[in-house]
Design a protein around this motif. Structure first.
Motif, PDB file in Angstrom:
ATOM      1  N   SER A 140       0.823  -1.206   0.000  1.00  0.00           N
ATOM      2  CA  SER A 140       0.000   0.000   0.000  1.00  0.00           C
ATOM      3  C   SER A 140       0.859   1.260   0.000  1.00  0.00           C
ATOM      4  O   SER A 140       0.366   2.351  -0.289  1.00  0.00           O
ATOM      5  N   THR A 141       2.148   1.113   0.331  1.00  0.00           N
ATOM      6  CA  THR A 141       3.052   2.266   0.308  1.00  0.00           C
ATOM      7  C   THR A 141       3.375   2.706  -1.109  1.00  0.00           C
ATOM      8  O   THR A 141       3.923   3.794  -1.321  1.00  0.00           O
ATOM      9  N   GLY A 142       3.061   1.862  -2.091  1.00  0.00           N
ATOM     10  CA  GLY A 142       3.384   2.169  -3.478  1.00  0.00           C
ATOM     11  C   GLY A 142       4.773   1.724  -3.875  1.00  0.00           C
ATOM     12  O   GLY A 142       5.170   1.833  -5.035  1.00  0.00           O
ATOM     13  N   ALA A 143       5.549   1.200  -2.906  1.00  0.00           N
ATOM     14  CA  ALA A 143       6.907   0.733  -3.189  1.00  0.00           C
ATOM     15  C   ALA A 143       6.859  -0.640  -3.858  1.00  0.00           C
ATOM     16  O   ALA A 143       5.860  -1.355  -3.795  1.00  0.00           O
ATOM     17  N   ALA A 144       7.982  -1.001  -4.508  1.00  0.00           N
ATOM     18  CA  ALA A 144       8.095  -2.323  -5.112  1.00  0.00           C
ATOM     19  C   ALA A 144       8.219  -3.375  -4.007  1.00  0.00           C
ATOM     20  O   ALA A 144       8.761  -3.102  -2.939  1.00  0.00           O
ATOM     21  N   SER A 145       7.688  -4.577  -4.265  1.00  0.00           N
ATOM     22  CA  SER A 145       7.772  -5.632  -3.252  1.00  0.00           C
ATOM     23  C   SER A 145       9.206  -6.083  -3.022  1.00  0.00           C
ATOM     24  O   SER A 145       9.580  -6.470  -1.912  1.00  0.00           O
ATOM     25  N   TYR A 146      10.021  -6.032  -4.086  1.00  0.00           N
ATOM     26  CA  TYR A 146      11.417  -6.446  -3.943  1.00  0.00           C
ATOM     27  C   TYR A 146      12.284  -5.749  -4.981  1.00  0.00           C
ATOM     28  O   TYR A 146      11.791  -5.273  -6.012  1.00  0.00           O
ATOM     29  N   GLU A 147      13.581  -5.692  -4.681  1.00  0.00           N
ATOM     30  CA  GLU A 147      14.572  -5.158  -5.609  1.00  0.00           C
ATOM     31  C   GLU A 147      15.798  -6.066  -5.582  1.00  0.00           C
ATOM     32  O   GLU A 147      16.350  -6.341  -4.511  1.00  0.00           O
ATOM     33  N   LEU A 148      16.212  -6.514  -6.753  1.00  0.00           N
ATOM     34  CA  LEU A 148      17.374  -7.396  -6.880  1.00  0.00           C
ATOM     35  C   LEU A 148      18.512  -6.661  -7.554  1.00  0.00           C
ATOM     36  O   LEU A 148      18.304  -5.948  -8.545  1.00  0.00           O
ATOM     37  N   ASP A 149      19.708  -6.847  -7.041  1.00  0.00           N
ATOM     38  CA  ASP A 149      20.888  -6.214  -7.620  1.00  0.00           C
ATOM     39  C   ASP A 149      21.214  -6.874  -8.968  1.00  0.00           C
ATOM     40  O   ASP A 149      21.283  -8.107  -9.048  1.00  0.00           O
ATOM     41  N   PRO A 150      21.400  -6.085 -10.039  1.00  0.00           N
ATOM     42  CA  PRO A 150      21.737  -6.657 -11.354  1.00  0.00           C
ATOM     43  C   PRO A 150      23.007  -7.493 -11.353  1.00  0.00           C
ATOM     44  O   PRO A 150      23.197  -8.324 -12.253  1.00  0.00           O
ATOM     45  N   ILE A 151      23.864  -7.314 -10.336  1.00  0.00           N
ATOM     46  CA  ILE A 151      25.108  -8.082 -10.296  1.00  0.00           C
ATOM     47  C   ILE A 151      24.827  -9.580 -10.184  1.00  0.00           C
ATOM     48  O   ILE A 151      25.672 -10.409 -10.549  1.00  0.00           O
ATOM     49  N   LEU A 152      23.635  -9.943  -9.712  1.00  0.00           N
ATOM     50  CA  LEU A 152      23.269 -11.351  -9.583  1.00  0.00           C
ATOM     51  C   LEU A 152      23.188 -12.042 -10.943  1.00  0.00           C
ATOM     52  O   LEU A 152      23.251 -13.269 -11.027  1.00  0.00           O
ATOM     53  N   LYS A 153      23.042 -11.250 -12.014  1.00  0.00           N
ATOM     54  CA  LYS A 153      22.982 -11.828 -13.355  1.00  0.00           C
ATOM     55  C   LYS A 153      24.352 -12.317 -13.822  1.00  0.00           C
ATOM     56  O   LYS A 153      24.447 -13.048 -14.817  1.00  0.00           O
ATOM     57  N   GLU A 154      25.410 -11.895 -13.146  1.00  0.00           N
ATOM     58  CA  GLU A 154      26.772 -12.246 -13.563  1.00  0.00           C
ATOM     59  C   GLU A 154      27.241 -13.587 -13.012  1.00  0.00           C
ATOM     60  O   GLU A 154      28.321 -14.052 -13.347  1.00  0.00           O
ATOM     61  N   TYR A 155      26.451 -14.206 -12.141  1.00  0.00           N
ATOM     62  CA  TYR A 155      26.853 -15.467 -11.517  1.00  0.00           C
ATOM     63  C   TYR A 155      25.822 -16.543 -11.809  1.00  0.00           C
ATOM     64  O   TYR A 155      24.613 -16.299 -11.737  1.00  0.00           O
ATOM     65  N   SER A 156      26.312 -17.730 -12.137  1.00  0.00           N
ATOM     66  CA  SER A 156      25.443 -18.876 -12.382  1.00  0.00           C
ATOM     67  C   SER A 156      25.729 -19.956 -11.352  1.00  0.00           C
ATOM     68  O   SER A 156      26.830 -20.036 -10.793  1.00  0.00           O
ATOM     69  N   THR A 157      24.736 -20.794 -11.096  1.00  0.00           N
ATOM     70  CA  THR A 157      24.904 -21.829 -10.086  1.00  0.00           C
ATOM     71  C   THR A 157      24.011 -23.009 -10.392  1.00  0.00           C
ATOM     72  O   THR A 157      23.136 -22.947 -11.264  1.00  0.00           O
ATOM     73  N   SER A 158      24.250 -24.088  -9.681  1.00  0.00           N
ATOM     74  CA  SER A 158      23.419 -25.280  -9.744  1.00  0.00           C
ATOM     75  C   SER A 158      23.457 -25.920  -8.357  1.00  0.00           C
ATOM     76  O   SER A 158      24.533 -26.064  -7.777  1.00  0.00           O
ATOM     77  N   PHE A 159      22.301 -26.273  -7.832  1.00  0.00           N
ATOM     78  CA  PHE A 159      22.272 -26.851  -6.490  1.00  0.00           C
ATOM     79  C   PHE A 159      21.220 -27.940  -6.404  1.00  0.00           C
ATOM     80  O   PHE A 159      20.346 -28.058  -7.262  1.00  0.00           O
TER      81      PHE A 159
END
Length: 210
Positions: A140-159
């Motif tokens: 209700s504040t009008g803010a986004a529910s979440y924000e992710l840092d674009p740097i996360l796109k530079e790393y790949s993983t498998s678990f």
């Protein structure tokens, strides 16, 4: 204390029987962040009793959004600051009816389910899949529910293995050298940690050691 709990209410010191606000975040994302409030209110007039159809209890629902502001009375009026956005997790009105207690948590209250998304890909994609599974509420504040840092796109993983949505986000933040926290407007952040300090500097003229 200004609380939006179905209706906008201002509670003064005499209305509160107890109030705690606990907040923590790990710089290394070695533990899940926590942001919780607990408070107890006077209930002599039975406004919080469930059988009072004209009382405040009619507004209470599980995971209901609660907005909190803290105020201080000044000569020119009351100065308010945002205390946070939370979601109601439990409440209780004892049989004696003299008080009502409430506990509300951060967005992690929506993230206890087992993660069912892809376990291979960039950290950003995995975080997006985890957050999409939670069906996060519109703030209700009008803010986004979440924000992710674009740097996360530079790393790949498998678990492998089964983890809750919250645990997956914690691992994403840890692997990406990011901090996971919720701000005062209710937005969940996974942001790069920086050692740069932009606050006050204590110079040698006023610093000392003990």
């Amino acid at each position: 204390l200004n609380v939006y709990l179905g209706s906008d209410s201002v509670f003064l010191k005499e209305d509160l029987l107890g109030y705690t606000h606990s907040q923590s975040s790990d710089l290394l994302s070695a533990a899940l962040p926590k942001n919780t409030i607990s408070f107890r209110l006077r209930n002599e007039n039975s406004q919080w009793n469930p059988d009072n159809l004209e009382g405040q209890a009619q507004y209470l629902t599980d995971q209901q959004e609660i907005k909190v502001r803290y105020g201080m009375d000044l000569p020119g009026g009351t100065e308010w600051i945002d205390g946070g956005v939370f979601w109601l997790s439990e409440w209780d009105v004892p049989s004696n009816g003299l008080e009502a207690s409430f506990t509300a948590r951060d967005l992690l209250t929506f993230m206890s389910e087992i993660y069912r998304g892809s376990k291979t890909g960039t950290l950003y994609d995995i975080a997006e899949a985890a957050l999409a599974q939670t069906y996060l509420p519109v703030l209700s504040t009008g803010a986004a529910s979440y924000e992710l840092d674009p740097i996360l796109k530079e790393y790949s993983t498998s678990f492998e293995g089964e983890y809750s949505i919250a645990e997956v986000l914690q691992m994403v933040a840890h692997a990406g050298n990011c901090v996971m926290y919720q701000d005062r407007l209710g937005t969940l952040h996974i942001s790069s940690w920086t050692a740069k300090y932009s606050g006050y500097i204590i110079d040698q003229n006023i610093s000392y050691s003990q």
